[in-house]
Design an enzyme around this catalytic site. Structure first.
Site, short mmCIF file in Angstrom:
data_model
loop_
_atom_site.label_atom_id
_atom_site.label_comp_id
_atom_site.label_asym_id
_atom_site.label_seq_id
_atom_site.Cartn_x
_atom_site.Cartn_y
_atom_site.Cartn_z
N LYS A 118 -54.10 -62.07 12.26
CA LYS A 118 -54.36 -62.28 13.69
C LYS A 118 -53.82 -61.12 14.53
O LYS A 118 -54.52 -60.57 15.36
CB LYS A 118 -53.72 -63.62 14.13
N ASP A 142 -55.19 -54.89 3.20
CA ASP A 142 -54.94 -56.34 3.18
C ASP A 142 -55.76 -56.91 2.04
O ASP A 142 -56.98 -57.05 2.14
CB ASP A 142 -55.34 -56.97 4.52
N CYS A 147 -43.40 -54.52 13.90
CA CYS A 147 -43.16 -55.67 14.77
C CYS A 147 -43.48 -56.93 13.99
O CYS A 147 -43.88 -57.94 14.58
CB CYS A 147 -44.03 -55.59 16.02
N ASP A 177 -38.95 -53.53 15.73
CA ASP A 177 -38.59 -54.70 16.53
C ASP A 177 -37.85 -55.73 15.70
O ASP A 177 -37.22 -56.64 16.25
CB ASP A 177 -39.89 -55.33 17.08
N GLU A 203 -30.56 -59.72 11.31
CA GLU A 203 -30.54 -59.78 12.78
C GLU A 203 -29.40 -60.66 13.24
O GLU A 203 -29.14 -61.69 12.60
CB GLU A 203 -31.88 -60.33 13.28
N HIS A 234 -36.08 -57.76 18.53
CA HIS A 234 -37.03 -58.83 18.17
C HIS A 234 -37.69 -59.42 19.43
O HIS A 234 -37.56 -60.62 19.72
CB HIS A 234 -36.32 -59.93 17.36
N LEU A 235 -38.38 -58.54 20.15
CA LEU A 235 -38.98 -58.94 21.43
C LEU A 235 -40.49 -59.19 21.35
O LEU A 235 -41.12 -59.46 22.37
CB LEU A 235 -38.74 -57.85 22.49
N GLY A 236 -41.05 -59.06 20.13
CA GLY A 236 -42.52 -59.15 19.98
C GLY A 236 -43.12 -60.36 20.68
O GLY A 236 -44.19 -60.26 21.29
N ALA A 237 -42.46 -61.50 20.59
CA ALA A 237 -43.04 -62.73 21.14
C ALA A 237 -42.49 -63.04 22.53
O ALA A 237 -42.81 -64.08 23.10
CB ALA A 237 -42.74 -63.89 20.21
N1 LIG Z 1 -41.89 -59.47 16.26
C1 LIG Z 1 -42.20 -60.67 16.63
O1 LIG Z 1 -41.61 -61.23 17.54
C2 LIG Z 1 -43.32 -61.37 15.97
C3 LIG Z 1 -43.56 -61.19 14.63
N2 LIG Z 1 -44.58 -61.85 14.02
C4 LIG Z 1 -44.80 -61.60 12.60
O2 LIG Z 1 -45.98 -60.82 12.45
C5 LIG Z 1 -46.52 -61.02 11.15
C6 LIG Z 1 -48.02 -61.19 11.22
O3 LIG Z 1 -48.35 -62.34 11.96
P1 LIG Z 1 -49.88 -62.86 12.08
O4 LIG Z 1 -50.79 -61.74 12.25
O5 LIG Z 1 -49.86 -63.94 13.08
O6 LIG Z 1 -50.06 -63.49 10.64
P2 LIG Z 1 -51.42 -63.69 9.84
O7 LIG Z 1 -51.11 -64.70 8.79
O8 LIG Z 1 -52.54 -63.94 10.76
O9 LIG Z 1 -51.66 -62.29 9.13
C7 LIG Z 1 -50.91 -61.82 8.07
C8 LIG Z 1 -51.80 -60.99 7.21
O10 LIG Z 1 -51.03 -60.41 6.18
C9 LIG Z 1 -51.82 -60.36 5.02
N3 LIG Z 1 -50.99 -60.22 3.84
C10 LIG Z 1 -50.26 -61.16 3.20
N4 LIG Z 1 -49.66 -60.63 2.13
C11 LIG Z 1 -50.00 -59.32 2.11
C12 LIG Z 1 -49.67 -58.25 1.24
N5 LIG Z 1 -48.89 -58.44 0.18
N6 LIG Z 1 -50.19 -57.03 1.52
C13 LIG Z 1 -50.99 -56.86 2.59
N7 LIG Z 1 -51.36 -57.85 3.43
C14 LIG Z 1 -50.84 -59.06 3.19
C15 LIG Z 1 -52.60 -61.65 5.06
O11 LIG Z 1 -53.77 -61.58 4.28
C16 LIG Z 1 -52.91 -61.79 6.54
O12 LIG Z 1 -54.18 -61.26 6.83
C17 LIG Z 1 -45.77 -62.22 10.59
O13 LIG Z 1 -44.76 -61.76 9.72
C18 LIG Z 1 -45.11 -62.85 11.79
O14 LIG Z 1 -43.96 -63.55 11.47
C19 LIG Z 1 -45.41 -62.70 14.71
C20 LIG Z 1 -45.23 -62.91 16.05
C21 LIG Z 1 -44.15 -62.28 16.78
O1 LIG Z 2 -43.29 -65.72 15.79
C1 LIG Z 2 -42.67 -64.93 15.08
O2 LIG Z 2 -42.90 -64.76 13.87
C2 LIG Z 2 -41.58 -64.16 15.65
O3 LIG Z 2 -41.02 -63.33 14.97
C3 LIG Z 2 -41.12 -64.43 17.02
O4 LIG Z 2 -39.74 -64.68 16.94
P1 LIG Z 2 -38.98 -65.40 18.14
O5 LIG Z 2 -39.64 -66.73 18.34
O6 LIG Z 2 -39.13 -64.54 19.34
O7 LIG Z 2 -37.56 -65.53 17.70
#
Ligand SMILES: NC(=O)C1=CN([C@@H]2O[C@H](COP(=O)(O)OP(=O)(O)OC[C@H]3O[C@@H](n4cnc5c(N)ncnc54)[C@H](O)[C@@H]3O)[C@@H](O)[C@H]2O)C=CC1
Ligand SMILES: O=C(O)C(=O)COP(=O)(O)O
Length: 525
Positions: free
Chosen positions: A149, A169, A228, A254, A259, A277-280
Site C-alpha cells: 500500500k 516484491d 520509513c 524514521d 526505539e 518514527h513520525l511516518g504515521a
Molecule cells: N514509519 C511509520 O510510522 C510507518 C511504518 N509503516 C510500515 O511500513 C511497512 C509497509 O506498510 P504497508 O505498505 O502498509 O504494508 P503492505 O502489507 O501493504 O505492503 C508490504 C509489502 O511488502 C512486501 N513484502 C513482504 N515480504 C517481502 C520481502 N521479503 N521482500 C520484498 N517485499 C516483501 C509484500 O508483498 C507487500 O507488498 C510496514 O512495515 C509498516 O509497519 C506503516 C505505517 C507507518
Molecule cells: O503503523 C505503523 O506500522 C507504524 O509504524 C506507525 O507507528 P505509530 O503508530 O506512529 O507508533
C-alpha cells in the site's frame, strides 16, 4: 465492568468510541513489569508502536479478548501467543498509508536538498548557499522494496515527479507493477541501478537486515536510502560505515532497530536525516487509525466480529454475515459429533454438501473445530485459536466437498474419529434459518438441536420407546420431542430425544440396562 487499557498516545476520537462500551484507562509509557502487573484487569488493550506486547504480557492478560494496534505494523505484538490464547489482534491496514508515503517523499526530497541541514545553518546565523547544492530527483531511478500500500502510493507520486521506478516484491504480479509504472527486478539489480532506495516491507525473518554490508557494497556511491518502514531491516552499523566510507551518499531513517534510538553513529553523520518514527504522525492518519481500531475493539467487546483481524484466517465480516447461520450449524454439529465420539479425538472430517460445496470452507471448518473442542475447552476456544488447539492436540482435519449430495439444498456432514470409535452427524438449515439434525451415524432423523438431548442406538423392536419414556418420567425429566430413525425395519435404529431438563448420570446407566439399547449418549448443546 468492561475495561480497556490504552498504553500509547491515541487520538481522543478513539477514546470516545471505546468509552461507549467500557471504562477506558490511559496509561502511557508503562514499563513492561508494570504492564504485566495491571493487564489482568483488562478486556482489551489498544496500542501503537511504543508498547511491546510480549508473551508475558499476553499470558498475564487472562481477560484479554482483543489487542488493537492503531497502525499497520504488528511486529511489537507476539501474535502466536495471542492466537494461542484466543485473543483477536486487529490493526488499521490503510489508515496511515498516505501519511507514511508522504513522509517517505519528504525524506527523499530533504535528503536531496539538505533541508534539515540548511535550516539548521540559517538558525545558527549563517547564510551559506554553497554547502547545500542539491540533486534533482527528476529522471533519477527510485528503487522501491515492497510494493504494497505505502510502496504503491510512493510509486504513484514519484512517477509524477518524473522518476524511473524499479521495484522488488516477490509477492506482486508484473501486471500490478506495470499499472504503477514500475519494472519488477531482482534485488541485486535494484541495488546497483537505483539513485534512491526506499523500503516498504514488514520486518520478518526474511527481511531482517535486507540492507547489510554486502547489499550496500553493490550500490552507487551517489545512492541514498530511505527507511520509513521498520527498524531492523537495515543493519544500522553497516549503513553508518558505508556512509562514513562514502560507499553511498546518505540516508533518511524514521525507524530503528531499537526505539527510542540511543547511542548511534548515525546521529553524528551530516548526510543522515533522522526522525523519531513520525511516518504515521499526521492529524488525519491518527484520526483514521484511532477510529478504525477503536470501532473494532468496541465491536469485539460487544460480541461482534472484527473487520481487519490479523489472526482470524478467512473470517472477514461481509463473509461472516453471509454464512453466519452455517457457522452456527457447523459449531453445533462439531459439538454434537465430539460428544458422541467422546474419548480422545483423532480425526475430524468436514464435508460440505450440495450448494454448501461452493462456499468458502475455511470459516466453516474452523467453526466445526470450535464446536468439537468446546466441551473440553469451554470459552477458551474461539475462532482465533481453534485451528491451533486442534493441531496441538494432534487432531487431523480433513475437509471435503460433494455438490452431488442433494438430500437438502445445502448440508454439512461431520464425522469424528476418536479413541472410542467413530460417529457422524449431518445437519441443514431450514428456510427460516433454523438448524435441523438430519442424520446421526447414517440413520436419517429430523430434529432441532436443544440444550439437553439423549441419543440412543438400539434395536428397532416393540416397547423400547415406551420403556425409555417411563424411565425419563420416573426421574422427572420432561421430554420436549422425540424422533426415531431407522434404515431397515427391526434392524438398528437411532432415537433422538430433546429434553427440558438435564439427564442425570444415574438415569443414563438405567437406560443402558434396557434390553435392546446398544449405546446411549447424553448431549449438552
Ligand atoms: N514509519 C511509520 O510510522 C510507518 C511504518 N509503516 C510500515 O511500513 C511497512 C509497509 O506498510 P504497508 O505498505 O502498509 O504494508 P503492505 O502489507 O501493504 O505492503 C508490504 C509489502 O511488502 C512486501 N513484502 C513482504 N515480504 C517481502 C520481502 N521479503 N521482500 C520484498 N517485499 C516483501 C509484500 O508483498 C507487500 O507488498 C510496514 O512495515 C509498516 O509497519 C506503516 C505505517 C507507518
Ligand atoms: O503503523 C505503523 O506500522 C507504524 O509504524 C506507525 O507507528 P505509530 O503508530 O506512529 O507508533
Amino acid at each position: 465492568m468492561t475495561k480497556v487499557l490504552v498504553s500509547d498516545p491515541i487520538d481522543p476520537i478513539g477514546i470516545d468510541i471505546l468509552s461507549q462500551v467500557a471504562q477506558v484507562d490511559i496509561k502511557i509509557g508503562l514499563p513492561l513489569d508494570e504492564l504485566i502487573k495491571i493487564i489482568p484487569e483488562y478486556n482489551a488493550l489498544m496500542i501503537r508502536s511504543g508498547t511491546y506486547v510480549t508473551k508475558e504480557v499476553i499470558t498475564a492478560g487472562s481477560q484479554l479478548k482483543i489487542i488493537g494496534r492503531a497502525g499497520v505494523g504488528v511486529d511489537n505484538i507476539d501474535i502466536p501467543s495471542a492466537t494461542r490464547q484466543g485473543i483477536v489482534v486487529v490493526n488499521s491496514p490503510e489508515g496511515n498509508t498516505i501519511a507514511a508515503a508522504e513522509h517517505t517523499l519528504a525524506m527523499m526530497l530533504s535528503l536531496s536538498r539538505h533541508i534539515p541541514q540548511a535550516n539548521q545553518s540559517i538558525k545558527e546565523h549563517r547564510w551559506d548557499r554553497k554547502s547545500f547544492i542539491g540533486a534533482e530527483v527528476y529522471k533519477k531511478t527510485l528503487g522501491i522494496i515492497g510494493l504494497g500500500k505505502i510502496g504503491s502510493h510512493v510509486a504513484n507520486i514519484a512517477k509524477s515527479m518524473g522518476m524511473k521506478l524499479l521495484a522488488y516484491d516477490p509477492f506482486i504480479s508484473n501486471e500490478r507493477a506495470d499499472q504503477l509504472g514500475c519494472v519488477l527486478v531482482e534485488l541485486e539489480l535494484l541495488f546497483s541501478e537505483s539513485d534512491y532506495i526506499t523500503l516498504h516491507i514488514p520486518k520478518t525473518p526474511e527481511t531482517a537486515h535486507i540492507i547489510n554490508k554486502k547489499a550496500l557494497s553493490k550500490m552507487k556511491s551517489t545512492a541514498r536510502i530511505i527507511n520509513c518502514a521498520r527498524g531492523g531491516i537495515i543493519d544500522e552499523d553497516a549503513l553508518a560505515e558505508a556512509i562514513i566510507n562514502k560507499k553511498i551518499a546518505g540516508a533518511a531513517l524514521d525507524v530503528f532497530e531499537k526505539e527510542p534510538l540511543s547511542n548511534s553513529k548515525l546521529k553524528n553523520l551530516d548526510n543522515v536525516i533522522l526522525t523519531p518514527h513520525l511516518g504515521a504522525s499526521t492529524t488525519e492518519a491518527q484520526i483514521n487509525v484511532a477510529v478504525d481500531v477503536a470501532e473494532q475493539i468496541r465491536d469485539v467487546l460487544l460480541g461482534l466480529s472484527a473487520r481487519t483481524a490479523v489472526n482470524i484466517p478467512g473470517l472477514v465480516p461481509d463473509l461472516v454475515e453471509k454464512i453466519r447461520p452455517y457457522l452456527e450449524l457447523a459449531e453445533t454439529l462439531g459439538n454434537l459429533a465430539g460428544q458422541l465420539a467422546g474419548g480422545r479425538i483423532e480425526k475430524l472430517t468436514v464435508r460440505l454438501q450440495g450448494e454448501l460445496a461452493a462456499m468458502q470452507s475455511q470459516p466453516i471448518v474452523i467453526a466445526s473445530i470450535k464446536g468439537l473442542l468446546s466441551q473440553a475447552l469451554r470459552e477458551r476456544v474461539n475462532y482465533v485459536n481453534a485451528a491451533i488447539e486442534a493441531k496441538e492436540r494432534g487432531i487431523r482435519i480433513i475437509e471435503t466437498r460433494d455438490a452431488s449430495i442433494c438430500d437438502y439444498a445445502a448440508s454439512l456432514h461431520i464425522s469424528v474419529q476418536g479413541s472410542l470409535g467413530e460417529h457422524s452427524v449431518t445437519g441443514t438449515l431450514l428456510s427460516d434459518g433454523e438448524i435441523r439434525i438430519t442424520n446421526v451415524d447414517l440413520f436419517p432423523i429430523n430434529v432441532p438441536p436443544s440444550n439437553h438431548m439423549l441419543f440412543t442406538i438400539h434395536r428397532d423392536m416393540p416397547g423400547i420407546i415406551g420403556k425409555i419414556g417411563s424411565l425419563l418420567g420416573s426421574f422427572n425429566v420432561n421430554i420436549a420431542s422425540m424422533q426415531v430413525g431407522r434404515k431397515i425395519v427391526r434392524g438398528d435404529a437411532v432415537m433422538a430425544v430433546s429434553l427440558d431438563d438435564p439427564l442425570p448420570d444415574s438415569l443414563l446407566l438405567e437406560i443402558m440396562k434396557v434390553t435392546g439399547i446398544r449405546d446411549a449418549y447424553t448431549i449438552k448443546l
